[in-house]
Design an enzyme around this catalytic site. Structure first.
Site, PDB file in Angstrom:
ATOM      1  N   ASN A  25       0.874  -1.165   0.000  1.00 60.83           N
ATOM      2  CA  ASN A  25       0.000   0.000   0.000  1.00 60.83           C
ATOM      3  C   ASN A  25       0.920   1.225   0.000  1.00 60.83           C
ATOM      4  OD1 ASN A  25      -1.778   2.053   0.475  1.00 60.83           O
ATOM      5  ND2 ASN A  25      -2.762   1.106   2.244  1.00 60.83           N
ATOM      6  N   ARG A 101      -2.403  -1.920  -3.708  1.00 66.95           N
ATOM      7  CA  ARG A 101      -3.612  -1.123  -3.546  1.00 66.95           C
ATOM      8  C   ARG A 101      -3.495   0.089  -4.469  1.00 66.95           C
ATOM      9  NH1 ARG A 101      -4.940   3.310   0.844  1.00 66.95           N
ATOM     10  NH2 ARG A 101      -7.108   3.643   0.304  1.00 66.95           N
ATOM     11  N   HIS A 190     -12.881   2.708  -0.540  1.00 71.39           N
ATOM     12  CA  HIS A 190     -12.906   1.686   0.532  1.00 71.39           C
ATOM     13  C   HIS A 190     -13.521   0.380   0.025  1.00 71.39           C
ATOM     14  CE1 HIS A 190     -13.106   5.012   3.866  1.00 71.39           C
ATOM     15  NE2 HIS A 190     -11.862   4.622   3.688  1.00 71.39           N
ATOM     16  N   GLY A 222     -10.839   7.850   7.480  1.00 74.04           N
ATOM     17  CA  GLY A 222     -11.764   8.100   6.387  1.00 74.04           C
ATOM     18  C   GLY A 222     -13.015   7.298   6.711  1.00 74.04           C
ATOM     19  N   ARG A 251     -11.936  15.273   7.207  1.00 74.84           N
ATOM     20  CA  ARG A 251     -12.649  15.662   5.982  1.00 74.84           C
ATOM     21  C   ARG A 251     -14.097  16.035   6.295  1.00 74.84           C
ATOM     22  NH1 ARG A 251     -11.169  10.314   2.709  1.00 74.84           N
ATOM     23  NH2 ARG A 251      -9.414   9.973   4.101  1.00 74.84           N
ATOM     24  N   GLY A 340     -11.763   1.457  12.591  1.00 71.35           N
ATOM     25  CA  GLY A 340     -11.391   1.915  13.939  1.00 71.35           C
ATOM     26  C   GLY A 340     -12.534   2.377  14.821  1.00 71.35           C
ATOM     27  N   GLU A 343     -15.576  -0.427  14.879  1.00 69.69           N
ATOM     28  CA  GLU A 343     -15.283  -1.644  15.638  1.00 69.69           C
ATOM     29  C   GLU A 343     -15.142  -1.378  17.129  1.00 69.69           C
ATOM     30  OE1 GLU A 343     -11.793  -3.485  13.827  1.00 69.69           O
ATOM     31  OE2 GLU A 343     -12.653  -3.086  11.850  1.00 69.69           O
ATOM     32  N   GLU A 394      -8.455  -5.085   4.959  1.00 69.22           N
ATOM     33  CA  GLU A 394      -8.282  -4.715   3.560  1.00 69.22           C
ATOM     34  C   GLU A 394      -7.093  -5.425   2.920  1.00 69.22           C
ATOM     35  OE1 GLU A 394      -8.927  -0.522   5.107  1.00 69.22           O
ATOM     36  OE2 GLU A 394      -9.458  -0.244   3.014  1.00 69.22           O
TER      37      GLU A 394
HETATM   38  P1  ADP Z   1      -7.581   4.379   8.985  1.00 64.95           P
HETATM   39  O1  ADP Z   1      -8.640   5.022   8.161  1.00 64.95           O
HETATM   40  O2  ADP Z   1      -6.419   5.277   9.247  1.00 64.95           O
HETATM   41  O3  ADP Z   1      -7.233   2.983   8.563  1.00 64.95           O
HETATM   42  P2  ADP Z   1      -8.719   3.141  11.346  1.00 64.95           P
HETATM   43  O4  ADP Z   1      -9.743   2.267  10.740  1.00 64.95           O
HETATM   44  O5  ADP Z   1      -7.536   2.513  11.985  1.00 64.95           O
HETATM   45  O6  ADP Z   1      -8.265   4.296  10.385  1.00 64.95           O
HETATM   46  O7  ADP Z   1      -9.457   4.065  12.428  1.00 64.95           O
HETATM   47  C1  ADP Z   1      -8.739   5.032  13.126  1.00 64.95           C
HETATM   48  C2  ADP Z   1      -9.665   5.731  14.088  1.00 64.95           C
HETATM   49  O8  ADP Z   1     -10.336   4.778  14.912  1.00 64.95           O
HETATM   50  C3  ADP Z   1      -8.941   6.636  15.051  1.00 64.95           C
HETATM   51  O9  ADP Z   1      -8.816   7.930  14.551  1.00 64.95           O
HETATM   52  C4  ADP Z   1      -9.837   6.623  16.263  1.00 64.95           C
HETATM   53  O10 ADP Z   1     -10.687   7.748  16.210  1.00 64.95           O
HETATM   54  C5  ADP Z   1     -10.700   5.405  16.115  1.00 64.95           C
HETATM   55  N1  ADP Z   1     -10.546   4.480  17.233  1.00 64.95           N
HETATM   56  C6  ADP Z   1      -9.605   3.535  17.424  1.00 64.95           C
HETATM   57  N2  ADP Z   1      -9.795   2.899  18.601  1.00 64.95           N
HETATM   58  C7  ADP Z   1     -10.880   3.461  19.171  1.00 64.95           C
HETATM   59  C8  ADP Z   1     -11.585   3.263  20.392  1.00 64.95           C
HETATM   60  N3  ADP Z   1     -11.205   2.335  21.273  1.00 64.95           N
HETATM   61  N4  ADP Z   1     -12.672   4.019  20.624  1.00 64.95           N
HETATM   62  C9  ADP Z   1     -13.067   4.949  19.736  1.00 64.95           C
HETATM   63  N5  ADP Z   1     -12.440   5.197  18.591  1.00 64.95           N
HETATM   64  C10 ADP Z   1     -11.368   4.463  18.300  1.00 64.95           C
END
Ligand code: ADP
Length: 420
Positions: A25, A101, A190, A222, A251, A340, A343, A394
């Site tokens: 990536n 990617r 995505h 994102g 964004r 993030g 989940e 991904e």
């Molecule tokens: P990316 O788009 O960079 O791949 P991710 O899917 O890893 O992002 O998501 C990142 C975001 O997930 C972080 O900015 C954060 O806001 C959120 N995040 C991660 N862990 C938690 C948590 N335990 N509770 C709430 N938000 C979380």
């Protein structure tokens, strides 16, 4: 660091074919990589939980920045060195293919393709639609090809999964001649995540993807929503670029298209200023100064009003899309949270689904609050619509697509999967 035990068969599928896929990536300032052994995970779509093994993962960051490597060539050479240092070198005979990617596939690439000179030219031609991403993706492909010219290299596009969106949803209501001339339409992004998560959700429900209508909410830095009818994408929130739709970390998502015009007139902002404003200084960050949902939650618990407003705007937009996509689909079987925020944030899931019983969506507050890492249902037992949390992967999806294509070629099977 290798995060799994190597498979006993040493990276070859039954019959001795190489079975490892290097997933790259290449972003504008980093190259992330994963080496995945597909040997046990190729027969079906089941994902890493039922086969396939991540052998190692890492990243080379700060490309072109002080203290970092100067360019993508050097970054990939560093990746090659790191892999070799772990006994997993690029020259290894177990390597079956490299999967890349690629962010924007336009209308031309509607499925993964084996990289050829013509494909490279095609990705290059799409640079105006993704000026930050596609050049970096191309640089990664070119260097990997140079390092292992004999290996199949596969391009997997973020846009491809959304190629099935009907014209009524893909078209913007502007002058068709202008739109067609400049490629202005909704492509969606995505895609590898929406594709992977939708199959994993069907599996969680014990049903075939073709039987399930769902709304997938990918909420990371994102964020995007998609509406799937029987496993096929029929609408998505991101548009010509990954700026449209949901409120994201930095964004804006949806905005009156006249806002940039207004700011150009009254604030003298140019295209670069507006690009920076909407992509980097907006969303949660623009609203409250933080783009991490964990920090926003912490501030909210202390009564911070700006953080509360950011959360409320974020959730309001999410609910709008859940409602809109419910209408697009007519019948919804599942609402799925991933990435993030999706989940990990029980608060976002609760707020996004509160009071939607009329749509058949009923959360189980206890299940929702449990911290867990795997795919799980968080809806109430009587909920007509299943509400699920399904971790995305991904890289595994890119590896799967890459391996399928590379193997298909080796065995004289179907060539590049190009719909439309
Ligand atoms: P990316 O788009 O960079 O791949 P991710 O899917 O890893 O992002 O998501 C990142 C975001 O997930 C972080 O900015 C954060 O806001 C959120 N995040 C991660 N862990 C938690 C948590 N335990 N509770 C709430 N938000 C979380």
């Amino acid at each position: 660091m290798s995060d799994g035990t190597d498979r006993a068969d040493g990276g070859t599928a039954a019959g001795g074919e190489p079975s490892r896929v290097l997933v790259l990536n290449s972003g504008s300032s980093s190259v992330k990589y994963q080496l995945i052994d597909m040997a046990a995970g190729t027969a079906d779509d089941a994902g890493p939980e039922s086969g396939g093994r991540r052998l190692t993962a890492g990243a080379v960051e700060r490309i072109g920045e002080p203290g970092g490597v100067p360019g993508h060539a050097e970054a990939l050479e560093e990746v090659a060195r790191e892999l070799a240092g772990r006994g997993l070198g690029l020259d290894s005979p177990e390597l079956a293919a490299v999967g890349h990617r690629v962010v924007h596939g336009g209308t031309r690439f509607t499925g993964p393709v084996l990289v050829t000179d013509e494909v490279l030219a095609g990705i290059e031609a799409l640079v105006p639609l993704a000026p930050l991403h596609n050049p970096a993706n191309l640089a990664g492909i070119r260097v990997a090809r140079r390092l292992r010219p004999d290996l199949p290299q596969v391009a997997v596009f973020d846009t491809a999964f959304h190629a099935t969106i009907p014209e009524a949803a893909a078209r913007y209501a502007i002058d068709t001649a202008v739109a067609d001339r400049y490629g202005v339409r909704r492509y969606g992004f995505h895609g590898t995540s929406h594709s992977y998560v939708s199959r994993a959700t069907a599996r969680l429900l014990g049903r075939d993807p073709s039987e399930v209508n769902m709304i997938v909410l990918h909420l990371g830095n994102g964020a995007s929503a998609s509406a799937l009818r029987g496993g096929v994408c029929v609408d998505t929130s991101m548009g010509m670029t990954p700026l449209e739709g949901l409120v994201m970390g930095t964004r804006s998502g949806d905005i009156d298209p006249a806002v940039p015009l207004h700011l150009a007139r009254v604030a003298g902002m140019g295209t670069e200023d507006l690009d920076t404003l909407l992509n980097k200084r907006s969303g949660l960050l623009g609203l409250c100064g933080d783009n991490d949902m964990r920090e926003i939650g912490r501030r909210m618990s202390e009564g911070d009003e700006a953080a509360q407003l950011a959360f409320d705007v974020y959730v309001h937009r999410l609910r709008r899309y859940v409602g809109a996509f419910s209408a697009v689909l007519g019948r919804v079987d599942a609402v799925v949270f991933t990435a993030g925020v999706g989940e990990n944030s029980a608060a976002v899931r609760a707020a996004a689904t509160a009071g939607l019983e009329q749509l058949g969506i009923e959360l189980d507050t206890v299940r929702n609050a449990v911290r867990a890492s795997g795919s799980r249902l968080v809806s109430a037992p009587g909920s007509r619509v299943a509400v699920a949390v399904v971790p995305t992967d991904e890289e595994w999806e890119i590896a799967r697509e890459t391996f399928r294509l590379a193997r298909g070629t080796a065995g004289g099977g179907p060539g590049p999967e190009v719909r439309a």
